[in-house]
Design a protein around this motif. Structure first.
Motif, mmCIF file in Angstrom:
data_model
loop_
_atom_site.group_PDB
_atom_site.id
_atom_site.type_symbol
_atom_site.label_atom_id
_atom_site.label_comp_id
_atom_site.label_asym_id
_atom_site.label_seq_id
_atom_site.Cartn_x
_atom_site.Cartn_y
_atom_site.Cartn_z
ATOM 1 N N LEU A 171 5.080 14.483 -56.420
ATOM 2 C CA LEU A 171 5.127 15.892 -56.016
ATOM 3 C C LEU A 171 4.664 16.873 -56.787
ATOM 4 O O LEU A 171 4.693 16.811 -58.049
ATOM 5 C CB LEU A 171 6.684 16.109 -55.777
ATOM 6 N N PHE A 172 3.713 17.841 -56.373
ATOM 7 C CA PHE A 172 3.205 18.955 -57.241
ATOM 8 C C PHE A 172 3.690 20.278 -56.565
ATOM 9 O O PHE A 172 3.858 20.402 -55.552
ATOM 10 C CB PHE A 172 1.578 18.668 -57.081
ATOM 11 N N VAL A 173 3.299 21.231 -57.685
ATOM 12 C CA VAL A 173 3.677 22.627 -57.088
ATOM 13 C C VAL A 173 2.536 23.706 -57.496
ATOM 14 O O VAL A 173 1.987 23.418 -58.588
ATOM 15 C CB VAL A 173 5.197 23.128 -57.590
ATOM 16 N N SER A 174 2.228 24.334 -56.564
ATOM 17 C CA SER A 174 1.123 25.402 -56.897
ATOM 18 C C SER A 174 1.875 27.128 -57.043
ATOM 19 O O SER A 174 2.398 27.263 -55.715
ATOM 20 C CB SER A 174 -0.089 25.480 -56.071
ATOM 21 N N VAL A 175 1.763 27.647 -57.910
ATOM 22 C CA VAL A 175 2.447 29.018 -58.033
ATOM 23 C C VAL A 175 1.216 30.265 -57.807
ATOM 24 O O VAL A 175 1.493 31.290 -57.897
ATOM 25 C CB VAL A 175 3.156 29.391 -59.160
ATOM 26 N N ASP A 176 0.085 29.768 -57.691
ATOM 27 C CA ASP A 176 -0.964 30.797 -57.415
ATOM 28 C C ASP A 176 -2.045 30.313 -56.050
ATOM 29 O O ASP A 176 -3.284 30.354 -56.226
ATOM 30 C CB ASP A 176 -1.857 30.690 -58.705
ATOM 31 N N LEU A 184 5.465 17.579 -60.324
ATOM 32 C CA LEU A 184 6.887 17.672 -60.724
ATOM 33 C C LEU A 184 7.893 16.448 -60.803
ATOM 34 O O LEU A 184 8.666 16.295 -61.971
ATOM 35 C CB LEU A 184 7.607 18.652 -59.761
ATOM 36 N N SER A 185 7.117 15.540 -60.028
ATOM 37 C CA SER A 185 8.021 14.163 -60.156
ATOM 38 C C SER A 185 7.017 13.058 -59.306
ATOM 39 O O SER A 185 6.253 13.384 -58.656
ATOM 40 C CB SER A 185 9.212 14.172 -59.428
ATOM 41 N N SER A 186 7.413 11.932 -59.760
ATOM 42 C CA SER A 186 6.791 10.803 -59.140
ATOM 43 C C SER A 186 7.784 9.913 -58.255
ATOM 44 O O SER A 186 9.018 10.220 -58.388
ATOM 45 C CB SER A 186 6.505 9.756 -60.361
ATOM 46 N N ASN A 187 7.280 9.237 -57.404
ATOM 47 C CA ASN A 187 8.072 8.370 -56.583
ATOM 48 C C ASN A 187 8.964 9.170 -55.558
ATOM 49 O O ASN A 187 10.076 9.202 -55.456
ATOM 50 C CB ASN A 187 9.066 7.272 -57.032
ATOM 51 N N VAL A 188 8.265 10.258 -55.095
ATOM 52 C CA VAL A 188 8.994 11.149 -54.064
ATOM 53 C C VAL A 188 8.825 10.840 -52.702
ATOM 54 O O VAL A 188 7.473 10.644 -52.447
ATOM 55 C CB VAL A 188 8.710 12.737 -54.371
ATOM 56 N N PHE A 189 9.667 10.685 -51.643
ATOM 57 C CA PHE A 189 9.417 10.186 -50.517
ATOM 58 C C PHE A 189 9.650 11.328 -49.249
ATOM 59 O O PHE A 189 9.205 11.221 -48.329
ATOM 60 C CB PHE A 189 10.548 9.069 -50.094
ATOM 61 N N GLN A 190 10.239 12.433 -49.704
ATOM 62 C CA GLN A 190 10.203 13.384 -48.738
ATOM 63 C C GLN A 190 10.896 14.800 -49.752
ATOM 64 O O GLN A 190 11.565 14.604 -50.770
ATOM 65 C CB GLN A 190 11.224 13.457 -47.734
ATOM 66 N N PHE A 191 10.347 15.886 -49.304
ATOM 67 C CA PHE A 191 10.879 16.966 -49.972
ATOM 68 C C PHE A 191 10.772 18.488 -49.168
ATOM 69 O O PHE A 191 10.266 18.590 -48.311
ATOM 70 C CB PHE A 191 9.719 17.253 -51.067
ATOM 71 N N GLU A 192 11.505 19.534 -49.694
ATOM 72 C CA GLU A 192 11.714 20.616 -48.905
ATOM 73 C C GLU A 192 12.112 21.689 -49.709
ATOM 74 O O GLU A 192 13.092 21.525 -50.765
ATOM 75 C CB GLU A 192 12.589 20.469 -47.832
ATOM 76 N N VAL A 210 14.119 10.997 -53.981
ATOM 77 C CA VAL A 210 13.495 10.327 -55.245
ATOM 78 C C VAL A 210 14.130 8.956 -55.635
ATOM 79 O O VAL A 210 15.229 8.705 -55.611
ATOM 80 C CB VAL A 210 13.448 11.227 -56.239
ATOM 81 N N ARG A 211 13.087 7.998 -55.904
ATOM 82 C CA ARG A 211 13.349 6.814 -56.674
ATOM 83 C C ARG A 211 13.850 6.720 -57.746
ATOM 84 O O ARG A 211 13.226 7.851 -58.698
ATOM 85 C CB ARG A 211 12.192 5.661 -56.457
ATOM 86 N N LYS A 212 15.020 6.029 -58.073
ATOM 87 C CA LYS A 212 15.436 6.094 -59.433
ATOM 88 C C LYS A 212 14.486 5.408 -60.521
ATOM 89 O O LYS A 212 13.572 4.846 -60.082
ATOM 90 C CB LYS A 212 16.739 5.334 -59.526
#
Length: 833
Positions: A171-176, A184-192, A210-212
């Motif tokens: 998971l990645f974030v852009s603020v621009d 932000l994190s690895s092994n992410v399966f869904q996000f909101e 997120v996976r442990k």
């Protein structure tokens, strides 16, 4: 070949734009104006209005985007009159066509000017001016993107990292707005993104599955994984907290959040957790039946409760049960069995927009004799079972068949006996127009179907039907199947044949009393849809379809007909007014009440040939009704019998019917009924159906008060005895504290015995309530495992369950105990309202 196609595409775009400007057909006064058809490289798969709800948007400057099946983007700045391909803006010179193809268009809720064109390759395009210009940013092939609800510059995205077969999503974030990205994190399966305005939420709050750390993925991607948790972070994953352990997937439909949490001890079992406060707190949901291998889909959550579609077993591939929750989304009741669905999980369960509590559904008639051939034209369910249509006016409390029209569109009498009714096509048809209503077209419904014992699939038996009273009565308006749209708040109806190529549309200003044919082009196209901007207030429509292997876009403008403006909205019902008052009502009860309230709407009279205008404000008033039987449905563990009375379900465990463990003062005992969620009735017959109030057992609550009174009487008796003995010179009854205690014990026993003999306090009062009201008694252990007959009842196969031929039944309600559900779908039906 791709290069040649790209060149041809540019040429077609340029020529098309020139032709649109040069040859746009502006009709003379009193006629419909049209644009010249604009050809695109393939059929339309997505169309979005950007600023249709902006207060500063002018009537004819609304921006519309279209995405084709081949990933090309087209843009209009004048409600679809002219179109321009965006390829020249987003593609670089000598770039391969596939590199500029778009898989998704995302539009910001925070700012109407912001949008993202999510590409198939490692490039996406970002605009801050509704597509006038684009910024091109490359950050690898992104799998999914999410725009922030309040900050237009912030974007979340996921993409694969690692080497096959050990790839994983990060998971990645852009603020621009896509210029730079932070992991932000690895092994992410869904996000909101969370809603920053909700309690305990911040602008940086993110939910994710997120996976442990230091755990290995399961070998099969379709299996539930005990090492995945549903977590929340308030600081871009500088830290995070587990919200639901083993939470594998989630769905969001404000204010409800749903999470599927795997049972780590059983791979196929999943519990559904729900939040009704925007994700702040979560509790397990409860269904009345525990059946294996389930899946579920949220089909509606618009009126303060949730309809959930549940598949109970693998054999139920084409139908499922639908359950209704209370306001908190936790406790579910069975409202309708065997609702038809397709292989994607999409179901024929449709909310009537604009009127609360009204739903239309198609169910499999499992009691009918299987049809082994398609000679009768029956639309098959599971290849064999015929389909019936039913309607509810009290949010699933009661279901009944649709009343067939008395005459057809040609004035001929319709023969329909007691076993006959009207049946309508739903979303699963994929051939004919589905049930359609609009929030701004109060009470109006259009659909295709037939009159008979079941829904038919033969084209020569399908007709188009219309209701202007939210489904109480119906009329056939046209022979054959049509696609349709409302405009001008329902004052204008536009239809086109969707079963064969055509060059004309049919429209009506008086809700189908009269129809006018209009030829929009010299050539025929296969019309796929007619659509207007989302508010439904416009008289401008876009018709799109196919001609050979190309897509076709065309604008139809009915404003140039110069129909007069409707008058008299302040005096509806009068002879000089074009408006009337209409009150929807339940077809199963007397009086003008629906969901316990009388709501009166102001709408245009059917025969008034005038338009409402974009600024028309629908007026309505609301009053509470006295409660009646139709305001209540069967409570948990109860079902309707042949007399339409709620009776206990056979073999239903009694847990939850007695006093709670923490009972204090009093508790309630069900009479077999509960008020329909969202119903607002007051008084009337409510006391006949609402739960009865009982005192808590034991020495708590009322028992404590009685014990205190009796103890006080014992003390008074002791003091009285002491005074009398002292006055008469008699020996004192006690010489020590121990003697006094013994005296009070003796007196206490006599006092309690006396009170009991006079019918006063009777201890625990086991005679006050039946064993069924308190709990399970000697059957406690056995009742924890649901019996086969109960499972049969849930599936509708029990001999003691209501007859299948009674769609006007409700089978029971809210649940007891956490569910064990194998969930394979956690999302919402598109276009569900």
């Amino acid at each position: 070949e791709d290069r040649e196609m790209a060149g041809m595409g540019r040429l077609c775009s340029v020529l098309g734009a020139v032709l649109l400007v040069a040859y746009a057909t502006v009709a003379a006064a009193g006629e419909i104006s049209t644009s010249r058809p604009f050809l695109i490289d393939s059929q339309v798969v997505d169309m979005q209005w950007v600023n249709s709800t902006r207060k500063d948007a002018k009537p004819h400057d609304k921006v519309v985007f279209v995405r084709s099946a081949r990933g090309s983007i087209y843009r209009s700045t004048d409600d679809g009159l002219n179109w321009v391909s965006q390829r020249d803006k987003i593609a670089e010179e000598d770039e391969e066509p596939f590199q500029s193809r778009v898989q998704q268009m995302l539009f910001s809720k925070a700012h109407a000017d912001y949008a993202v064109l999510h590409g198939y390759s490692d490039v996406s395009w970002y605009t801050k001016d509704q597509g006038a210009t684009y910024a091109r940013h490359s950050f690898g092939a992104m799998v999914e993107m999410k725009l922030h609800p309040t900050n237009p510059e912030w974007v979340l995205a996921s993409k694969y990292e690692g080497e096959f077969p050990s790839r994983y999503l990060s998971l990645f974030v852009s603020v621009d707005f896509g210029k730079s990205w932070k992991k932000l994190s690895s092994n992410v399966f869904q996000f909101e993104w969370a809603d920053p305005g909700a309690k305990g939420r911040q602008e940086r709050t993110i939910y994710a599955c997120v996976r442990k750390q230091d755990t290995q993925p399961k070998k099969t991607l379709t299996s539930w994984d005990p090492n995945i948790d549903f977590v929340v972070s308030h600081d871009f994953f500088g830290s995070s907290k587990v919200v639901v352990e083993h939470g594998n997937r989630f769905a969001v439909h404000p204010p409800y959040w749903f999470v599927a949490a795997m049972n780590p001890e059983e791979e196929l079992e999943v519990k559904m957790w729900v939040s009704s406060d925007g994700g702040t707190s979560y509790q397990t949901s409860h269904f009345p039946y525990q059946l294996s291998e389930r899946s579920y889909r949220v089909v509606d959550s618009k009126e303060g409760s949730v309809f959930v579609q549940v598949t109970h077993s693998q054999r139920d591939m084409v139908f499922a049960n639908v359950y209704l929750s209370g306001e908190d989304g936790r406790m579910y009741s069975l409202t309708l069995r065997h609702v038809v669905k397709d292989f994607k999980g999409m179901s024929d369960f449709e909310r009537v927009n604009g009127v609360d509590g009204v739903y239309i559904a198609n169910t499999a008639d499992t009691g009918a004799k299987p049809q082994f051939t398609l000679a009768g034209g029956l639309q098959a369910v599971d290849g064999m079972v015929p389909t019936k249509t039913s309607i509810t006016f009290d949010k699933g409390g009661m279901w009944s068949p649709l009343k067939a029209p008395e005459k057809d569109s040609r004035g001929h009498r319709v023969d329909c006996d007691s076993k006959c009714s009207l049946h309508l096509n739903g979303k699963t048809s994929h051939r004919y127009g589905p049930v359609y209503s609009s929030p701004t077209s109060t009470g109006l419904i259009m659909a295709t179907g037939n009159v008979g014992q079941h829904l038919h699939a033969r084209a020569d038996e399908v007709n188009t039907y219309f209701s202007r009273d939210a489904g109480r009565t119906w009329e056939e308006i046209l022979k054959g199947s049509y696609i349709y749209e409302y405009g001008d708040h329902g004052a204008l109806m536009v239809l086109a044949d969707n079963t064969k190529a055509t060059r004309e549309v049919i429209y009506s200003w008086n809700e189908g009393l009269n129809w006018t044919h209009f030829e929009f082009w010299d050539h025929q196209i296969e019309v796929e849809n007619i659509i207007t901007e989302p508010t439904g207030a416009s008289q401008i429509f876009i018709i799109y379809g196919r001609r050979h292997d190309k897509g076709v876009l065309m604008q139809l403008n009915f404003e140039t007909l110069h129909e007069r403006r409707c008058l008299g909205v302040e005096s509806p019902g009068s002879d000089v007014s074009d408006y009337e008052e209409w009150t929807p009502s339940d077809a199963l009860r007397s009086g003008k009440c629906l969901l316990g309230r009388k709501v009166t709407y102001t709408r245009r009279k059917r025969a008034a040939r005038c338009f409402n205008g974009r600024d028309y404000d629908r007026k309505e008033s609301e009053y509470a009704c006295a409660c009646a039987r139709t305001d209540f449905e069967c409570d948990f563990g109860y079902q309707l019998n042949s007399k339409k009375e709620c009776e206990r379900v056979p073999d239903m465990p009694l847990a939850g019917f007695g006093a709670p463990d923490d009972c204090s003062g009093s508790f309630t005992i069900t009479r077999g009924y509960r008020k329909v969620p969202g119903d607002r009735c007051i008084g009337g017959e409510a006391s006949m159906w609402e739960p009865s109030k009982r005192s808590c057992p034991g020495f708590g609550g009322t028992g404590t008060v009685i014990l205190f009174v009796l103890a006080s009487l014992a003390v008074v008796l002791g003091v009285f005895t002491y005074q009398r003995r002292k006055e008469q010179g008699m020996t004192m009854p006690w010489q020590s504290v121990g003697d006094a205690v013994d005296f009070l014990k003796e007196g206490g026993r006599s006092v309690f015995s006396s009170a009991a003999s006079r019918g006063g306090y009777r201890g625990l009062g086991t005679e006050m309530l039946e064993d069924d009201d308190f709990g399970l008694g000697e059957d406690d252990d056995d009742a924890q495992v649901l019996g086969g007959s109960l499972a049969d009842y849930a599936l509708g196969t029990s001999s003691s369950s209501p007859a299948h031929a009674a769609p006007a039944t409700n089978a029971g309600t809210a649940g007891a105990g956490p569910i064990d559900v194998a969930i394979d779908l956690i999302n919402l039906d598109e276009g569900g309202g």
